[in-house]
Each structure stands twice: as structure tokens, then as C-alpha cells.
Design a protein around this motif. Structure first.
Motif, PDB file in Angstrom:
ATOM      1  N   PHE A 111      36.411  -8.906  17.292  1.00  0.00           N
ATOM      2  CA  PHE A 111      36.898  -9.133  18.645  1.00  0.00           C
ATOM      3  C   PHE A 111      36.782 -10.610  19.011  1.00  0.00           C
ATOM      4  CE2 PHE A 111      36.715  -4.615  19.839  1.00  0.00           C
ATOM      5  CZ  PHE A 111      35.790  -4.120  18.932  1.00  0.00           C
ATOM      6  N   TYR A 169      36.385 -12.518  22.716  1.00  0.00           N
ATOM      7  CA  TYR A 169      36.223 -12.394  24.159  1.00  0.00           C
ATOM      8  C   TYR A 169      36.301 -13.788  24.780  1.00  0.00           C
ATOM      9  CZ  TYR A 169      34.754  -7.488  24.159  1.00  0.00           C
ATOM     10  OH  TYR A 169      34.719  -6.120  24.048  1.00  0.00           O
ATOM     11  N   LEU A 229      32.691 -11.225  30.592  1.00  0.00           N
ATOM     12  CA  LEU A 229      33.553 -11.415  29.422  1.00  0.00           C
ATOM     13  C   LEU A 229      34.789 -10.534  29.529  1.00  0.00           C
ATOM     14  CD1 LEU A 229      30.685 -12.349  28.407  1.00  0.00           C
ATOM     15  CD2 LEU A 229      31.469 -11.725  26.134  1.00  0.00           C
ATOM     16  N   LEU A 251      38.055  -9.076  27.127  1.00  0.00           N
ATOM     17  CA  LEU A 251      38.570  -8.966  25.774  1.00  0.00           C
ATOM     18  C   LEU A 251      39.882  -9.721  25.676  1.00  0.00           C
ATOM     19  CD1 LEU A 251      38.344  -7.667  22.956  1.00  0.00           C
ATOM     20  CD2 LEU A 251      39.780  -5.807  23.822  1.00  0.00           C
ATOM     21  N   LYS A 286      41.707  -8.013  19.455  1.00  0.00           N
ATOM     22  CA  LYS A 286      40.833  -7.352  18.496  1.00  0.00           C
ATOM     23  C   LYS A 286      41.609  -7.010  17.237  1.00  0.00           C
ATOM     24  CE  LYS A 286      41.614  -2.622  20.155  1.00  0.00           C
ATOM     25  NZ  LYS A 286      41.008  -1.414  20.789  1.00  0.00           N
ATOM     26  N   GLU A 327      37.487  -0.873  23.214  1.00  0.00           N
ATOM     27  CA  GLU A 327      37.254  -2.065  24.014  1.00  0.00           C
ATOM     28  C   GLU A 327      36.077  -1.854  24.952  1.00  0.00           C
ATOM     29  OE1 GLU A 327      40.610  -3.329  26.278  1.00  0.00           O
ATOM     30  OE2 GLU A 327      39.473  -4.854  27.374  1.00  0.00           O
ATOM     31  N   ALA A 328      35.222  -2.855  25.040  1.00  0.00           N
ATOM     32  CA  ALA A 328      34.134  -2.866  26.011  1.00  0.00           C
ATOM     33  C   ALA A 328      34.553  -3.724  27.183  1.00  0.00           C
ATOM     34  CB  ALA A 328      32.862  -3.413  25.375  1.00  0.00           C
ATOM     35  N   PHE A 356      33.424  -5.672  30.552  1.00  0.00           N
ATOM     36  CA  PHE A 356      32.205  -6.277  31.073  1.00  0.00           C
ATOM     37  C   PHE A 356      32.262  -6.458  32.584  1.00  0.00           C
ATOM     38  CE2 PHE A 356      29.566  -7.665  27.515  1.00  0.00           C
ATOM     39  CZ  PHE A 356      30.411  -7.406  26.451  1.00  0.00           C
ATOM     40  N   GLY A 357      31.109  -6.319  33.211  1.00  0.00           N
ATOM     41  CA  GLY A 357      30.956  -6.685  34.606  1.00  0.00           C
ATOM     42  C   GLY A 357      30.756  -8.187  34.739  1.00  0.00           C
TER      43      GLY A 357
END
Lengths: 112, 114
Positions: free
Chosen positions: A34, A36, A44, A46, A49, B102-103, B105-106
Motif C-alpha cells: 500500500f 498512504y 492517513l 489510502l 494498493k 483498505e484501512a 484512518f481517523g
């Protein structure tokens, strides 16, 4: 152990210049990779990926290709803009848990 | 849809105190991970919760703990604060924590220990 290494910053470019940020990884298995981006004061986001060898991730003019033979995932953009100024993080994920392993980040500054 | 919400955004605590940070994931997401970001160490994984169970843990002392509730909201607690705990704490949520998921984020909680 598993790790990600990015080129050191800061990187300073003029608008419309070509960007490359190098990223190499060490992993015991077959990770997903990935990129970011973090803008000042933000979390962060994305950017792109790739999940297997030779996959190319792309988004907003940025591209990166998963190279298993060189264990690399270099980020490129043909023509940067001032709005691309941010910190860029390369990361890998090895298994089903949420754990991401990040590189140290590369700060990009684009001047008009 | 609403993103990942972390509260509070900023905190100042005194050495020796304890602190609780909160993270509300995106609706429907069951995995919540926590990261510590510092200039010296970068982004380091603290732990991950999935369906109220800790599924992964990073290399942090036992002073760092967390939990997840049935609505997937998560809290992180740091006891006996040290100056070195000053950092940006980021929470990330994902649907299931699969390899290619996918992560999100805050914006993080900025903790300053004085």
C-alpha cells in the motif's frame, strides 16, 4: 523481521516535475502493498494498493508496481502539483489481521 | 458515509496519569486497529480488535490496553503516562481485516504528556 524501507526525505520538486519515491520491503510471506498519504493535521488516506506480484496500483496520477523479484513498490507520478505536498508512507500487510507495517515516510514538498 | 471518528482530537496529560482515547469506526466495519505515530519511531502498530476480540498485538508495554464494544467502537487506554507517550494516536477501521482490505484512518488524537 518484516519491514519497509523508504527513501529519506524531504524531497523538494518544482511543479510538473517527475516524482519517484523508492520503497523496498522485507517479508516472510506474500504481502499486500500500500501507499498512504498524510496531509498536515490529517490522518492517513489510502493512495493505491497492489495485492500480488506485477499488479499495478494507480490513483490520481500516481502509480506503483509490485515487483516481487526486487521486493519493491516504488511510487511514481509524471507531473506533480503543489497540492501533492504531503508525507507519503509505503506499507505492507502480511496476514488477515489489521496490522500494517509502515516505512518511515517521505515528505514531499512541491514548489510552484 | 461518515468516516472514522476519533475523540478527543487533542489531550494534555501529566506524567503518571492515565488516559482513554475513543474511536468510532465506519458503520459496518468490524476491525479496528490502533497506531502510535512519533517523529522518531514513525508509525507503530499497537493492537487490532475484531468482533470484540484482540486479534493482533504490537510490541508495546502492558500500560497500553484496548477494548472493543459490541457496536465495534473501540477505546484505547494508557496508564501511568510517561513523557515518551506523547504522540499522535491513529485509529483505523476496515471491514474484515483481510489481506487486501483498505484501512480507513481517523484524524488522530494528539496526546501531549507534560
Amino acid at each position: 523481521g518484516d519491514s519497509v524501507t523508504q527513501m529519506e526525505g524531504p524531497v523538494t520538486l518544482s511543479e510538473e516535475a517527475f516524482l519517484t519515491i523508492n520503497c523496498t520491503y522485507t517479508a516472510t510471506g506474500y504481502p499486500s502493498l500500500f501507499w498512504y498519504v498524510q496531509y498536515p493535521g490529517e490522518g492517513l488516506q489510502l493512495l493505491l494498493k497492489a495485492t500480488k506480484a506485477d499488479d499495478k496500483g494507480s490513483n490520481k496520477g500516481f502509480e506503483a508496481t509490485y515487483r516481487k523479484e526486487t521486493t519493491s513498490f516504488h511510487l511514481e507520478k509524471g507531473s506533480v502539483q503543489v497540492s501533492d505536498s504531503a508525507v507519503y508512507f509505503c506499507a505492507l500487510r502480511l496476514n488477515q489481521g489489521g496490522k500494517l507495517i509502515f516505512g518511515q515516510g517521505t515528505e514531499l514538498s512541491v514548489k510552484p | 458515509k461518515a468516516g472514522v471518528t476519533q475523540t478527543p482530537r487533542y489531550l494534555i496529560k501529566t506524567r503518571g496519569q492515565q488516559v482513554t482515547l475513543s474511536c468510532s469506526p465506519i458503520s459496518g466495519h468490524r476491525s479496528v486497529s490502533w497506531y502510535q505515530q512519533t517523529p522518531g519511531q514513525g508509525l507503530q502498530f499497537l493492537f487490532e480488535y475484531f468482533s470484540e476480540t484482540q486479534r493482533n498485538k504490537g510490541n508495546f508495554p502492558g500500560r497500553f490496553s484496548g477494548r472493543q464494544f459490541s457496536n465495534s467502537r473501540s477505546e484505547m487506554n494508557v496508564s501511568t503516562l510517561e513523557l515518551g507517550d506523547s504522540a499522535l494516536y491513529l485509529c483505523a477501521s476496515s471491514f474484515g481485516g483481510a489481506l487486501n482490505t483498505e484501512a480507513f484512518f481517523g484524524q488522530g488524537t494528539r496526546l501531549t504528556v507534560v
